[in-house]
Design an enzyme around this catalytic site. Structure first.
Site, PDB file in Angstrom:
ATOM      1  CG  HIS A 268      -1.840  -1.151   1.334  1.00  0.00           C
ATOM      2  ND1 HIS A 268      -2.352  -1.810   0.245  1.00  0.00           N
ATOM      3  CD2 HIS A 268      -2.333  -1.817   2.416  1.00  0.00           C
ATOM      4  CE1 HIS A 268      -3.119  -2.807   0.655  1.00  0.00           C
ATOM      5  NE2 HIS A 268      -3.123  -2.830   1.969  1.00  0.00           N
ATOM      6  NE  ARG A 359      -9.273   3.370   9.793  1.00  0.00           N
ATOM      7  CZ  ARG A 359     -10.003   4.026   8.896  1.00  0.00           C
ATOM      8  NH1 ARG A 359     -10.689   5.105   9.240  1.00  0.00           N
ATOM      9  NH2 ARG A 359     -10.057   3.590   7.653  1.00  0.00           N
TER      10      ARG A 359
HETATM   11  O1  LIG Z   1      -4.576  -4.609   3.524  1.00  0.00           O
HETATM   12  C1  LIG Z   1      -4.789  -4.279   4.666  1.00  0.00           C
HETATM   13  O2  LIG Z   1      -5.371  -3.089   4.887  1.00  0.00           O
HETATM   14  C2  LIG Z   1      -6.055  -2.843   6.109  1.00  0.00           C
HETATM   15  C3  LIG Z   1      -6.245  -1.335   6.181  1.00  0.00           C
HETATM   16  O3  LIG Z   1      -7.030  -0.907   5.100  1.00  0.00           O
HETATM   17  P1  LIG Z   1      -7.779   0.519   5.182  1.00  0.00           P
HETATM   18  O4  LIG Z   1      -8.375   0.686   3.835  1.00  0.00           O
HETATM   19  O5  LIG Z   1      -8.785   0.395   6.282  1.00  0.00           O
HETATM   20  O6  LIG Z   1      -6.747   1.537   5.506  1.00  0.00           O
HETATM   21  C4  LIG Z   1      -5.275  -3.346   7.307  1.00  0.00           C
HETATM   22  O7  LIG Z   1      -6.066  -3.228   8.476  1.00  0.00           O
HETATM   23  C5  LIG Z   1      -4.910  -4.805   7.089  1.00  0.00           C
HETATM   24  O8  LIG Z   1      -4.055  -5.227   8.146  1.00  0.00           O
HETATM   25  C6  LIG Z   1      -4.202  -5.007   5.784  1.00  0.00           C
HETATM   26  O9  LIG Z   1      -4.086  -6.401   5.511  1.00  0.00           O
END
Ligand SMILES: O=C1O[C@H](COP(=O)(O)O)[C@@H](O)[C@H](O)[C@H]1O
Ligand SMILES: NC(=O)C1=CN([C@@H]2O[C@H](COP(=O)(O)OP(=O)(O)OC[C@H]3O[C@@H](n4cnc5c(N)ncnc54)[C@H](OP(=O)(O)O)[C@@H]3O)[C@@H](O)[C@H]2O)C=CC1
Length: 510
Positions: A268, A359
């Site tokens: 990401h 967050r």
């Molecule tokens: O891919 C993942 O993303 C989530 C966070 O995604 P978001 O769109 O809520 O920012 C994360 O909690 C997870 O550990 C991970 O595998």
């Protein structure tokens, strides 16, 4: 049907012009969407709700689309529908939700036997027979653990491809993690590559579907303002930060095999990094964009151990599925350095952590000090351009201004574009919604290409191997804190200057 005729026709016309720009074919006819792993967590929380929102907005039409859930669990059509009903939250009525759910059919079968996939193919073909007009488009969404991707892809290839007698396509969406390091990722890529062409494979990274991530290229390349500033002459450092205020919660067993670098940073945050750091693509064609992403990834220097801080929150190992001696990081701060004309000497600090005090995900571009500063503004803090990806999408520029009043004093303030205020009537789409629609349209711009994935793993594999071998240790941090203090020290050491006493609160949160 949810969308009005006029909103659907305007959507169709904007798609027509986009399709023309990207040279995408315009298609009609049967669209079969198969969610493999339909009984699972991702399917109920993200995949089916995203399909529902597309249906609600008129992008998926009853007469044209059919949805199949596939998994081993013993479920009926209604059993699956009831499992997902509670996750379908939209603006429309129960009746409309039921109309969507009626499009879903469940097929049970294993992931490695021909029988289940042969049945699945019969169901799809049956539906296609009832609608002879136009093409046969088949989209397979693998909401499954990656361990079964090779066998599932083999089954799709053997039993479920769209018939050659009809126009159309077969496309496969795969979810991360794509391997655990360079070798395992390459092995997976080769296995899938033997079965499907690259233009049939859609490697999803849901951060690429977020509104403000999609805005990055527009911001950088459609605004004269940023063109001369976005380089080593003006930018001191850039932070790309992901913070979560909860721990691994029930996913400890999975998480412990991966850790925060594989879970968040290598995919990401690195995708966001590419869009922030890459050069201007020749055009918006997916291959042109992805060519530039690969180039910037290949320009990243090897990561230095002294530019890494790893943390693990206290209490992480209380999860019975996590080994007592786990060294898996739940927090990491890693400095990337790009060896090219634009970015030489500018640290990119990629930071991610679980169980922190807030967050949010944001990009923070910090500019250099003003030379010959007659106001002594340095004390006030530097200019920063912040792109808040979530929550409360916004962009703001931290500026020094004259403090209003009779005195000639300065203070930090901001130019602020909060989406909640500026676009009050617009509903920002969910990342998955957008990415599934892109797949149906055949637009791979926001998906990860094989060579891009390889370049990403090349950057992180040596570090990951050192962590796995215990050469780099995690430091403990308090849940609910900012993370290890060593991370703040590292940011400061590489040049980041925190503005004390200045906190921006998005107007939408006041
Ligand atoms: O891919 C993942 O993303 C989530 C966070 O995604 P978001 O769109 O809520 O920012 C994360 O909690 C997870 O550990 C991970 O595998
Ligand atoms: N959940 C999330 O929020 C996110 C998940 N992902 C990724 O999406 C994919 C799916 O995740 P998620 O839905 O959470 O996974 P689940 O563990 O819920 O698995 C999905 C389905 O796969 C089947 N399954 C589970 N384990 C196995 C196994 N060992 N062998 C064969 N089949 C199995 C089960 O279906 P059945 O037994 O009925 O066949 C299960 O319902 C993964 O690659 C994950 O990394 C990515 C981002 C976020």
């Amino acid at each position: 049907m949810a969308g009005t005729e006029s909103s659907q026709s305007s959507r169709q016309s904007s798609f027509n012009s986009l399709a023309k720009d990207l040279e995408l074919p315009l298609e009609q006819g049967c669209l079969s969407i198969v969610v493999l792993g339909a009984s699972g967590d991702l399917a109920k929380k993200k995949t089916f709700p995203a399909l529902y929102h597309l249906f609600e907005q008129g992008f998926l039409q009853s007469g044209e689309v059919h949805i199949f859930g596939y998994a081993r669990s013993n479920l009926s059509d209604d059993g699956l529908r009831e499992r997902i009903r509670g996750y379908l939250k939209g603006a429309s009525s129960e009746e409309h939700i039921s109309e969507f759910l009626q499009l879903i059919k469940y097929v049970s079968g294993s992931y490695d036997s021909g029988e289940g996939f042969d049945n699945l193919n019969k169901e799809i073909s049956e539906y296609e027979k009832s609608n002879e007009s136009g093409s046969s488009r088949r989209l397979f969404y693998l909401a499954l653990p990656p361990s079964v991707y090779p066998s599932v892809c083999k089954m799709i290839r053997t039993y479920c491809m769209n018939p050659t007698s009809r126009a159309g396509w077969t496309r496969v969406i795969v979810e991360k993690p794509f391997g655990k390091d360079l070798d395992t990722s390459e092995e997976l890529s080769s296995q899938l590559g033997e079965l499907f062409e690259e233009d049939q494979l859609y490697r999803i990274d849901h951060y690429l579907g977020k509104e403000l991530v999609q805005n990055l290229l527009v911001l950088r390349f459609a605004n004269r303002l940023f063109l001369p500033l976005w380089n080593r002459d003006n930018v001191d450092n850039i932070q790309i930060v992901f913070r979560e205020d909860f721990g691994t919660e029930g996913r400890g067993g999975y998480f412990d095999q991966y850790g925060i670098i594989r879970d968040i940073i290598q995919n990401h945050l690195l995708q966001v990094f590419c869009l922030v750091a890459m050069e201007k693509p020749v055009s918006l064609k997916p291959e042109h964009i992805r060519d530039e992403k690969v180039k910037v990834l290949q320009s990243v220097n090897p990561i230095k151990d002294e530019e890494v801080v790893l943390g693990q929150y206290e209490g992480y190992k209380d999860d019975p599925t996590v080994p007592d001696d786990s060294n898996t990081p739940t927090f990491a701060s890693v400095v990337l350095r790009v060896h090219n004309e634009r970015w030489e000497g500018v640290p990119f600090i990629l930071k991610a952590g679980k169980a922190l005090n807030s967050r949010k995900a944001e990009i923070r571009v910090q500019f250099k000090d003003v030379p010959g500063d007659i106001f002594r503004c340095k004390k006030q803090g530097r200019n920063e351009f912040v792109i808040r990806l979530q929550p409360s999408e916004s962009m703001y520029m931290k500026l020094t201004v004259k403090k209003p009043g009779l005195e000639m004093a300065t203070e930090q303030s901001e130019l602020d574009l909060s989406y909640g205020m500026r676009y009050q009537t617009v509903k920002i789409p969910e990342a998955y919604e957008r990415l599934i629609l892109d797949t149906i349209r055949g637009d791979q711009q926001h998906f990860v290409r094989r060579d891009e994935l390889k370049a990403a793993w090349q950057i992180f594999t040596p570090l990951l191997h050192d962590i796995d071998a215990g050469k780099l240790k995690t430091v403990p941090y308090q849940p609910g804190s900012r993370g290890p203090k060593e991370a703040d020290e590292l940011s400061e050491k590489v040049g980041y200057m925190q503005t004390h006493g200045y906190i921006w609160i998005p107007p939408t949160l006041k």
